[in-house]
Scaffold this motif. Structure first.
Motif, PDB file in Angstrom:
ATOM      1  N   ARG A  56       0.837  -1.206   0.000  1.00 37.74           N
ATOM      2  CA  ARG A  56       0.000   0.000   0.000  1.00 37.74           C
ATOM      3  C   ARG A  56       0.868   1.252   0.000  1.00 37.74           C
ATOM      4  NH1 ARG A  56      -5.704   1.517   0.874  1.00 37.74           N
ATOM      5  NH2 ARG A  56      -5.569   3.622   1.675  1.00 37.74           N
ATOM      6  N   ALA A  57       0.652   2.103  -1.001  1.00 34.42           N
ATOM      7  CA  ALA A  57       1.347   3.395  -1.066  1.00 34.42           C
ATOM      8  C   ALA A  57       0.764   4.296   0.028  1.00 34.42           C
ATOM      9  CB  ALA A  57       1.135   4.029  -2.431  1.00 34.42           C
ATOM     10  N   ASP A  58       1.414   5.420   0.294  1.00 33.72           N
ATOM     11  CA  ASP A  58       0.905   6.298   1.349  1.00 33.72           C
ATOM     12  C   ASP A  58       1.331   7.741   1.133  1.00 33.72           C
ATOM     13  OD1 ASP A  58      -0.490   6.672   3.771  1.00 33.72           O
ATOM     14  OD2 ASP A  58       1.399   6.938   4.812  1.00 33.72           O
ATOM     15  N   TYR A  59       0.411   8.640   1.377  1.00 31.61           N
ATOM     16  CA  TYR A  59       0.704  10.062   1.208  1.00 31.61           C
ATOM     17  C   TYR A  59       0.231  10.842   2.431  1.00 31.61           C
ATOM     18  CZ  TYR A  59       1.770   8.589  -3.442  1.00 31.61           C
ATOM     19  OH  TYR A  59       2.353   7.942  -4.495  1.00 31.61           O
ATOM     20  N   LEU A  60       0.998  11.867   2.805  1.00 33.26           N
ATOM     21  CA  LEU A  60       0.688  12.607   4.024  1.00 33.26           C
ATOM     22  C   LEU A  60       0.197  14.023   3.706  1.00 33.26           C
ATOM     23  CD1 LEU A  60       3.743  11.236   5.988  1.00 33.26           C
ATOM     24  CD2 LEU A  60       1.360  10.742   6.479  1.00 33.26           C
ATOM     25  N   ILE A 127      10.318   2.235   1.289  1.00 30.00           N
ATOM     26  CA  ILE A 127      10.944   3.492   1.715  1.00 30.00           C
ATOM     27  C   ILE A 127      10.657   4.566   0.665  1.00 30.00           C
ATOM     28  CG2 ILE A 127      13.141   4.596   2.303  1.00 30.00           C
ATOM     29  CD1 ILE A 127      14.303   1.770   2.731  1.00 30.00           C
ATOM     30  N   VAL A 128       9.947   5.614   1.063  1.00 29.56           N
ATOM     31  CA  VAL A 128       9.723   6.722   0.126  1.00 29.56           C
ATOM     32  C   VAL A 128      10.256   8.023   0.721  1.00 29.56           C
ATOM     33  CG1 VAL A 128       7.709   5.702  -1.016  1.00 29.56           C
ATOM     34  CG2 VAL A 128       7.358   7.169   0.979  1.00 29.56           C
ATOM     35  N   THR A 129      10.635   8.922  -0.193  1.00 28.75           N
ATOM     36  CA  THR A 129      11.127  10.227   0.276  1.00 28.75           C
ATOM     37  C   THR A 129      10.053  11.306   0.123  1.00 28.75           C
ATOM     38  OG1 THR A 129      12.102  10.660  -1.880  1.00 28.75           O
ATOM     39  CG2 THR A 129      13.558   9.703  -0.223  1.00 28.75           C
ATOM     40  N   SER A 130       8.934  10.950  -0.501  1.00 27.24           N
ATOM     41  CA  SER A 130       7.755  11.827  -0.663  1.00 27.24           C
ATOM     42  C   SER A 130       7.988  13.028  -1.571  1.00 27.24           C
ATOM     43  CB  SER A 130       7.234  12.329   0.685  1.00 27.24           C
ATOM     44  OG  SER A 130       6.829  11.224   1.452  1.00 27.24           O
ATOM     45  N   ILE A 131       6.900  13.423  -2.181  1.00 36.19           N
ATOM     46  CA  ILE A 131       6.969  14.536  -3.134  1.00 36.19           C
ATOM     47  C   ILE A 131       6.374  15.800  -2.525  1.00 36.19           C
ATOM     48  CG2 ILE A 131       6.117  15.318  -5.383  1.00 36.19           C
ATOM     49  CD1 ILE A 131       6.104  12.344  -6.213  1.00 36.19           C
ATOM     50  N   ARG A 148      16.529  15.091   0.589  1.00 34.90           N
ATOM     51  CA  ARG A 148      15.601  14.006   0.964  1.00 34.90           C
ATOM     52  C   ARG A 148      16.290  12.646   0.880  1.00 34.90           C
ATOM     53  NH1 ARG A 148      11.725  16.539  -2.752  1.00 34.90           N
ATOM     54  NH2 ARG A 148      11.184  14.511  -3.597  1.00 34.90           N
ATOM     55  N   TYR A 149      17.093  12.465  -0.157  1.00 42.74           N
ATOM     56  CA  TYR A 149      17.792  11.173  -0.271  1.00 42.74           C
ATOM     57  C   TYR A 149      18.920  11.039   0.756  1.00 42.74           C
ATOM     58  CZ  TYR A 149      15.166   9.271  -4.149  1.00 42.74           C
ATOM     59  OH  TYR A 149      14.158   8.735  -4.913  1.00 42.74           O
ATOM     60  N   ALA A 150      19.583  12.156   1.088  1.00 43.10           N
ATOM     61  CA  ALA A 150      20.621  12.087   2.133  1.00 43.10           C
ATOM     62  C   ALA A 150      19.978  11.688   3.458  1.00 43.10           C
ATOM     63  CB  ALA A 150      21.335  13.434   2.252  1.00 43.10           C
ATOM     64  N   GLN A 216      11.837   0.152  -2.324  1.00 46.12           N
ATOM     65  CA  GLN A 216      12.114   1.573  -2.520  1.00 46.12           C
ATOM     66  C   GLN A 216      11.378   2.035  -3.766  1.00 46.12           C
ATOM     67  OE1 GLN A 216      13.861   3.176  -5.045  1.00 46.12           O
ATOM     68  NE2 GLN A 216      14.417   5.135  -4.134  1.00 46.12           N
ATOM     69  N   ALA A 217      10.927   3.280  -3.756  1.00 50.96           N
ATOM     70  CA  ALA A 217      10.288   3.842  -4.953  1.00 50.96           C
ATOM     71  C   ALA A 217      10.887   5.213  -5.223  1.00 50.96           C
ATOM     72  CB  ALA A 217       8.783   3.957  -4.732  1.00 50.96           C
ATOM     73  N   GLY A 218      11.261   5.465  -6.450  1.00 55.89           N
ATOM     74  CA  GLY A 218      11.915   6.729  -6.829  1.00 55.89           C
ATOM     75  C   GLY A 218      13.146   6.378  -7.649  1.00 55.89           C
ATOM     76  N   ALA A 219      13.205   6.815  -8.899  1.00 50.78           N
ATOM     77  CA  ALA A 219      14.246   6.299  -9.791  1.00 50.78           C
ATOM     78  C   ALA A 219      15.052   7.379 -10.505  1.00 50.78           C
ATOM     79  CB  ALA A 219      13.622   5.346 -10.796  1.00 50.78           C
ATOM     80  N   SER A 220      15.245   8.537  -9.855  1.00 52.36           N
ATOM     81  CA  SER A 220      16.185   9.511 -10.400  1.00 52.36           C
ATOM     82  C   SER A 220      17.582   8.930 -10.196  1.00 52.36           C
ATOM     83  CB  SER A 220      16.059  10.832  -9.631  1.00 52.36           C
ATOM     84  OG  SER A 220      16.346  10.591  -8.260  1.00 52.36           O
ATOM     85  N   ASP A 221      18.604   9.652 -10.636  1.00 51.35           N
ATOM     86  CA  ASP A 221      19.971   9.139 -10.498  1.00 51.35           C
ATOM     87  C   ASP A 221      20.309   8.841  -9.029  1.00 51.35           C
ATOM     88  OD1 ASP A 221      22.491   8.510 -11.641  1.00 51.35           O
ATOM     89  OD2 ASP A 221      23.271  10.359 -10.739  1.00 51.35           O
ATOM     90  N   ARG A 332       8.076  17.891  -9.749  1.00 51.61           N
ATOM     91  CA  ARG A 332       7.611  17.169  -8.552  1.00 51.61           C
ATOM     92  C   ARG A 332       8.393  15.883  -8.373  1.00 51.61           C
ATOM     93  NH1 ARG A 332       2.614  15.168  -8.739  1.00 51.61           N
ATOM     94  NH2 ARG A 332       2.181  15.251  -6.536  1.00 51.61           N
ATOM     95  N   SER A 333       8.484  15.077  -9.452  1.00 49.36           N
ATOM     96  CA  SER A 333       9.221  13.824  -9.367  1.00 49.36           C
ATOM     97  C   SER A 333      10.120  13.710 -10.583  1.00 49.36           C
ATOM     98  CB  SER A 333       8.248  12.648  -9.340  1.00 49.36           C
ATOM     99  OG  SER A 333       8.907  11.476  -9.760  1.00 49.36           O
ATOM    100  N   ARG A 334      11.412  13.596 -10.328  1.00 48.39           N
ATOM    101  CA  ARG A 334      12.334  13.494 -11.455  1.00 48.39           C
ATOM    102  C   ARG A 334      12.165  12.155 -12.169  1.00 48.39           C
ATOM    103  NH1 ARG A 334      17.707  16.364  -9.069  1.00 48.39           N
ATOM    104  NH2 ARG A 334      17.503  14.735  -7.515  1.00 48.39           N
ATOM    105  N   THR A 335      11.714  11.137 -11.424  1.00 44.08           N
ATOM    106  CA  THR A 335      11.475   9.832 -12.053  1.00 44.08           C
ATOM    107  C   THR A 335      10.469   9.989 -13.195  1.00 44.08           C
ATOM    108  OG1 THR A 335      11.852   8.682  -9.982  1.00 44.08           O
ATOM    109  CG2 THR A 335      10.580   7.496 -11.640  1.00 44.08           C
ATOM    110  N   HIS A 336       9.335  10.605 -12.878  1.00 42.95           N
ATOM    111  CA  HIS A 336       8.272  10.719 -13.883  1.00 42.95           C
ATOM    112  C   HIS A 336       8.675  11.672 -15.005  1.00 42.95           C
ATOM    113  CE1 HIS A 336       6.283   9.184 -10.265  1.00 42.95           C
ATOM    114  NE2 HIS A 336       5.543   8.516 -11.121  1.00 42.95           N
TER     115      HIS A 336
END
Ligand code: FMN
Length: 446
Positions: A56-60, A127-131, A148-150, A216-221, A332-336
């Motif tokens: 289940r994904a989750d947003y705050l 593990i998400v870093t959120s947008i 966010r990634y650090a 993990q979700a998020g696929a920028s470099d 918002r998301s570099r992945t997308h």
């Protein structure tokens, strides 16, 4: 894939089949969505089909899209939903999503370890870093992706050190000597880093089944480097075969560069399928799910995803690489954004084609529309091409589409030897085929 070379399959518990106008169908059962029984019934269906896990994904935060014409009972805390499901199921893994941007690591380490206990070793952490959502946690703006990634790296490091701080072996329960725990085995972590200071140990011993698998979700470099260093599985946005082959190849290479076995990382894209008895019916379901997306809404979505305004162009005009905005522009998301940039640069699509892309219509997931055999062949093609190790099922269109998945598609995968017919173990780690030596070690330095 798992240890037997079979697909790893999860089910998203996010009522994706109610998207668009799906909830308005007379048979949608939308009223039940607000009850935990609904999710428990789905969990049991997925367990009957021997799926690896529920997800289940989750947003705050409340996005404007959540309100109005889309079916949504908000975002109940997924870890709590899974705690209820844990009592009603026995085998299936429970992968909850927790953001590393908005929570304290001690609380998260404790919650996840608690779910691991409640479910007898079936917890997983996405593990998400959120947008978005910073405004709900103070006055500071959303940290940059780099920060966010650090934070995510240090956060994950702290959580894993906390899990190790109170090992299961420390519980002795020796009536004769009167020793319940062995204090020698429980130790502080004394973590002091750039973002967190945590003494430890955790107030809960580790479950006997051992470590909790990390997604993990998020696929920028930087997202990929982070995933390659810690993740056992990636929830990937994979709109097409081309992007899938690139992503899986690249993540496996990065994992190897970081001293891990490439098989230690499983690429599991979201598969948003629309299944029906005929292709025409499936196409109709797909059209219905997107019926609320007017051209204006699609143009606005494109602008939000990529920062590209195509409103002045005719639908049949071509979009070319030189029209793309500056890659350094904030998105918002570099992945997308990156997925769409690559698609435009490689294919010079028409405006209409860009506006029909999964990145514009949703979350950039792989969309498959057709009969059970059509979607089956699509899965097999992606697997044979080396784009996937499995997938997270996002049933689209109707509950019937989900029924066809469980009743016909999964059995066909079993017939082909691509999926299990029985559970061989009872923990998520066992289902995913995670061997202890392939799990990434706790990082002592960030
Ligand atoms: C497939 C996918 C699923 C995601 N799911 C969530 C989620 O459930 N909750 C959340 O807060 N962020 C989610 N994110 C956001 C990522 O955690 C991350 O913050 C975002 O993609 C930016 O990182 P990037 O620059 O690497 O793309 C998701 C991202 C992707 C690509």
């Amino acid at each position: 894939m798992n240890a037997n070379g079979q697909l790893c399959i999860g089910l998203s518990l996010s009522a994706t089949w109610m998207k668009g106008h799906g909830w308005r169908r007379p048979d949608s059962g939308v009223e039940r969505m607000g009850s935990i029984d609904y999710y428990i019934d789905l969990a049991k269906l997925a367990e009957k089909a021997k799926l690896d896990f529920l997800f289940r994904a989750d947003y705050l935060y409340v996005s404007p899209q959540m309100l109005g014409d889309s079916a949504n009972f908000g975002s109940p805390d997924p870890t709590m939903i899974f705690a209820a499901i844990a009592r009603e199921t026995e085998h299936i893994g429970l992968v909850t999503t927790v953001s590393t941007t908005f929570n304290p690591p001690y609380v998260v380490a404790r919650q996840l370890q608690s779910l691991h206990w409640l479910s007898n070793g079936r917890a997983g952490w996405n593990i998400v870093t959120s947008i978005e959502g910073a405004e709900n946690f103070g006055d500071a703006p959303m940290p940059s992706p780099e920060e966010r990634y650090a934070r995510a790296r240090e956060f994950t490091d702290v959580v894993r050190k906390l899990w190790a701080s109170f090992p299961h072996e420390a519980i002795r329960i020796d009536r004769e000597s009167g020793q319940f725990t062995d204090p020698q085995q429980v130790s502080a972590i004394d973590h002091s880093g750039e973002f967190y200071s945590v003494k430890g140990p955790l107030s809960l011993p580790a479950h006997s089944s051992g470590s909790i698998p990390l997604f993990q979700a998020g696929a920028s470099d930087i997202g990929r480097n982070f995933a390659a260093s810690v993740a056992d599985a990636i929830f990937a946005a994979m709109p097409d075969l081309e992007s899938g082959v690139e992503l899986r190849h690249d993540l496996r290479r990065r994992a190897e560069e970081q001293g891990r076995d490439p098989d230690a990382i499983r690429i599991l894209p979201g598969l948003y399928f629309f299944l029906a008895d005929s292709r025409e019916e499936a196409q109709a379901l797909f059209a219905e799910a997107n019926a609320h997306f007017s051209t204006e809404r699609r143009l606005a979505s494109l602008k939000s995803v990529l920062g590209l305004d195509l409103s002045g162009l005719a639908l049949n005009e071509r979009v070319t690489a030189d029209m793309l905005p500056d890659p350094e522009q904030k998105v918002r998301s570099r992945t997308h954004a990156e997925l769409l940039r690559r698609f435009i640069a490689n294919h010079q699509p028409t405006v209409a084609e860009v506006l029909s892309r999964p990145e514009v219509l949703g979350s950039a997931h792989w969309v498959s529309v057709g009969t059970v055999d059509d979607v089956l062949e699509d899965i097999v093609q992606k697997y044979d091409a080396g784009a996937i190790d499995g997938f997270i099922a996002l049933p689209g269109g109707s509950e019937k589409s989900m029924e066809l998945f469980f009743e016909q598609l999964v059995p066909k995968l079993v017939e082909r030897g691509l999926f299990r017919s029985e559970y061989a173990g009872s923990t998520l780690k066992e289902h995913l085929g995670i061997r202890p030596e392939l799990q990434s070690g706790i990082q002592s330095s960030i």
